[in-house]
Write an enzyme that holds these catalytic residues in place. Structure first.
Site, PDB file in Angstrom:
ATOM      1  N   TRP A 183     -63.778   9.990 -20.858  1.00 29.76           N
ATOM      2  CA  TRP A 183     -64.191   9.261 -22.067  1.00 29.76           C
ATOM      3  C   TRP A 183     -63.497   9.899 -23.258  1.00 29.76           C
ATOM      4  CZ3 TRP A 183     -66.529  11.088 -26.546  1.00 29.76           C
ATOM      5  CH2 TRP A 183     -66.822  10.096 -27.478  1.00 29.76           C
ATOM      6  N   GLU A 224     -64.363   5.370 -18.888  1.00 25.86           N
ATOM      7  CA  GLU A 224     -65.588   4.922 -19.571  1.00 25.86           C
ATOM      8  C   GLU A 224     -65.260   4.259 -20.908  1.00 25.86           C
ATOM      9  OE1 GLU A 224     -69.631   6.927 -21.519  1.00 25.86           O
ATOM     10  OE2 GLU A 224     -68.273   8.129 -20.289  1.00 25.86           O
ATOM     11  N   LYS A 226     -66.192   2.045 -24.572  1.00 23.36           N
ATOM     12  CA  LYS A 226     -67.148   2.119 -25.675  1.00 23.36           C
ATOM     13  C   LYS A 226     -66.826   1.041 -26.702  1.00 23.36           C
ATOM     14  CE  LYS A 226     -69.738   5.340 -28.477  1.00 23.36           C
ATOM     15  NZ  LYS A 226     -70.145   6.721 -28.662  1.00 23.36           N
ATOM     16  N   ASP A 257     -71.546   2.724 -19.652  1.00 24.84           N
ATOM     17  CA  ASP A 257     -72.608   3.469 -20.344  1.00 24.84           C
ATOM     18  C   ASP A 257     -73.515   2.465 -21.032  1.00 24.84           C
ATOM     19  OD1 ASP A 257     -73.990   4.833 -22.601  1.00 24.84           O
ATOM     20  OD2 ASP A 257     -72.884   6.576 -21.908  1.00 24.84           O
ATOM     21  N   HIS A 260     -73.194   1.732 -24.864  1.00 24.69           N
ATOM     22  CA  HIS A 260     -71.867   1.509 -25.441  1.00 24.69           C
ATOM     23  C   HIS A 260     -71.532   0.053 -25.740  1.00 24.69           C
ATOM     24  CE1 HIS A 260     -69.871   5.571 -24.126  1.00 24.69           C
ATOM     25  NE2 HIS A 260     -70.983   5.731 -24.817  1.00 24.69           N
ATOM     26  N   HIS A 284     -73.547   5.510 -16.700  1.00 26.27           N
ATOM     27  CA  HIS A 284     -74.214   6.511 -17.511  1.00 26.27           C
ATOM     28  C   HIS A 284     -75.379   5.796 -18.170  1.00 26.27           C
ATOM     29  CE1 HIS A 284     -70.974   9.856 -18.210  1.00 26.27           C
ATOM     30  NE2 HIS A 284     -71.439   9.817 -16.975  1.00 26.27           N
ATOM     31  N   ASP A 292     -75.634   3.480 -30.420  1.00 27.50           N
ATOM     32  CA  ASP A 292     -75.489   4.388 -29.279  1.00 27.50           C
ATOM     33  C   ASP A 292     -76.066   5.754 -29.618  1.00 27.50           C
ATOM     34  OD1 ASP A 292     -74.672   5.473 -26.858  1.00 27.50           O
ATOM     35  OD2 ASP A 292     -72.746   6.091 -27.673  1.00 27.50           O
ATOM     36  N   ASP A 294     -78.335   7.477 -27.739  1.00 26.86           N
ATOM     37  CA  ASP A 294     -78.583   8.326 -26.567  1.00 26.86           C
ATOM     38  C   ASP A 294     -79.990   8.907 -26.528  1.00 26.86           C
ATOM     39  OD1 ASP A 294     -75.979   8.317 -25.150  1.00 26.86           O
ATOM     40  OD2 ASP A 294     -75.251   9.109 -27.047  1.00 26.86           O
ATOM     41  N   ASP A 324     -77.019  10.084 -19.400  1.00 29.71           N
ATOM     42  CA  ASP A 324     -76.306  10.591 -20.581  1.00 29.71           C
ATOM     43  C   ASP A 324     -77.153  10.379 -21.821  1.00 29.71           C
ATOM     44  OD1 ASP A 324     -74.514  11.526 -22.403  1.00 29.71           O
ATOM     45  OD2 ASP A 324     -73.032   9.933 -22.142  1.00 29.71           O
TER      46      ASP A 324
END
Length: 418
Positions: A183, A224, A226, A257, A260, A284, A292, A294, A324
């Site tokens: 990433w 990955e 985004k 993810d 993302h 993820h 984003d 997390d 993640d």
């Protein structure tokens, strides 16, 4: 727990042909790749500490974070003791142990992760890996593999090649292939005047990275995507469309993810499309709140949908599930326990649904019964089955795990020097 309640709940599922025992046997063999960086707020152990960068931010200052490899591994052991199943640990390159010597990232070698491998062997864990393309002077402007400066691009190419070698080392030593995931933060804060050139550079860099022959028996490569990040609100080079096509063309895994994408866009809806064209996918799992951010994952609608899409499509061995999230406002061991237990819980929930019958109803056009059953199962006695699974796997039942965390915080984490 009350085993009489469990037997009653079990009968409710069995009338639909659902075997609790078979669900347990399937679930115990599904590994979740637990990210080490929740334990220390993505600080890592480089001797020359760098400021966190690359559109990544960790908020909060809850006491007791890990400040050494030993503390981090101890915290992971505590978290694993609270989570049912046999899992994996996901490392970033900044968690190398170099005996106090400065080793720049393009010079990292398998030997700098020997302690992690010894620990993983002791506990029967697999390891996954990620090159760290942020929090470094050569990433200060938010560009790495797409940087206009060839020397900077080459530095990061070398780092990614070394990372793949480290992943190969993990797989060879531990007998289970590592997933090495790339990433990058590259993008622009405001509207770019050229979107194509950076993407051409990214393809060129990736081609160089993957040109290095690494045994796929021991290492799996993923890329990955985004949508945007802090400092790259207008444009990210490695978009979903870019990486989906790159992975398809080059036989690499596409990693999705859950944080993302657009706020109204969900990864669960993408899985079936991706599974049509890919033997393996990687995830993820995090929880975005408006962006984003997390957050620790919770047992919400989207997490249940992810679990259902994996299970109903018979893809438990085709979707590599990693986590993640990072939250420094709560106890970090508790964050691991909450998030990972919820991921496992979502898979168990999915294993206790009559998917074949529901699929049949859809094929017959019987949408009334399909909707009715899908709603009724939401209030089936799932919690009792989950508690029994935890007991069966030898981990704390219900909220009792929180007592273990409180004791660990008092006796271990709060005694650390900040």
């Amino acid at each position: 727990m009350n085993h009489e309640y469990f037997e009653q709940a079990k009968k409710q599922y069995e009338k639909w042909g659902i075997s609790i025992e078979e669900a347990f046997e399937k679930l115990k063999n599904v590994p979740i790749s637990i990210h080490c960086w929740q334990g220390d707020d993505i600080a890592g152990f480089e001797t020359e500490q760098q400021e966190l960068s690359g559109g990544i931010d960790v908020t909060g200052n809850y006491p007791g974070k890990a400040t050494s490899p030993e503390e981090l591994r101890n915290d992971l052991e505590k978290a694993l003791s609270l989570i049912p199943g046999n899992h994996r640990i996901n490392l970033h390159a900044i968690y190398a142990e170099t005996d106090g010597q400065w080793v720049d990232r393009d010079k990292l070698e398998p030997k700098h992760f020997e302690y992690w491998v010894k620990w993983a062997k002791k506990h029967g864990l697999g390891l996954d890996f990620n090159p760290t393309l942020f929090s470094h002077p050569k990433a200060d402007d938010g560009l790495t593999l797409t940087h206009p400066d060839q020397d900077i691009r080459d530095f990061w190419v070398r780092h990614c090649i070394q990372s793949r070698k480290i992943g190969e080392y993990f797989g060879r030593e531990l007998g289970t292939p590592a997933l090495t995931n790339i990433w990058i933060p590259d993008g622009y804060k405001d509207i770019p005047s050229d979107r194509l050139t950076p993407r051409k550079r990214l393809k060129e860099s990736l081609d160089k990275i993957f040109d290095e022959n690494i045994a796929e028996t021991y290492n799996r490569d993923s890329v990955e995507s985004k949508l945007f990040g802090i400092g790259s609100e207008a444009y990210v080079v490695g978009s979903h469309e870019f990486y989906m096509q790159y992975a398809q063309q080059n036989q690499k895994l596409c990693l999705l993810d859950t944080g993302h994408y657009h706020p109204t866009e969900v990864v669960s809806n993408k899985l079936s499309s991706m599974l049509v064209f890919n033997d393996l996918l990687a995830l993820h799992v995090s929880r975005p709140v408006r962006w984003d951010s997390d957050h620790v994952i919770i047992f919400d609608d989207e997490l249940r949908e992810i679990g259902m899409e994996i299970v109903r499509n018979d893809a438990l061995d085709r979707v590599l599930i990693g986590l993640d999230f990072f939250d420094a406002s709560i106890n970090r061991v508790a964050a691991w326990a909450i998030g990972t237990r919820n991921m496992v819980k979502s898979l168990l929930y999915a294993l206790l649904l009559p998917h074949n019958y529901l699929k049949q109803l859809q094929e017959e056009g019987n949408f009334t019964e399909r909707l009715a059953l899908m709603e009724e199962f939401k209030t089936y006695p799932f919690g009792i089955i989950w508690d029994y699974y935890c007991e069966w796997m030898g981990v704390p039942v219900g909220e009792s795990w929180l007592t273990d965390v409180k004791d660990y915080e008092k006796n271990v984490q709060l005694k650390r020097e900040s």
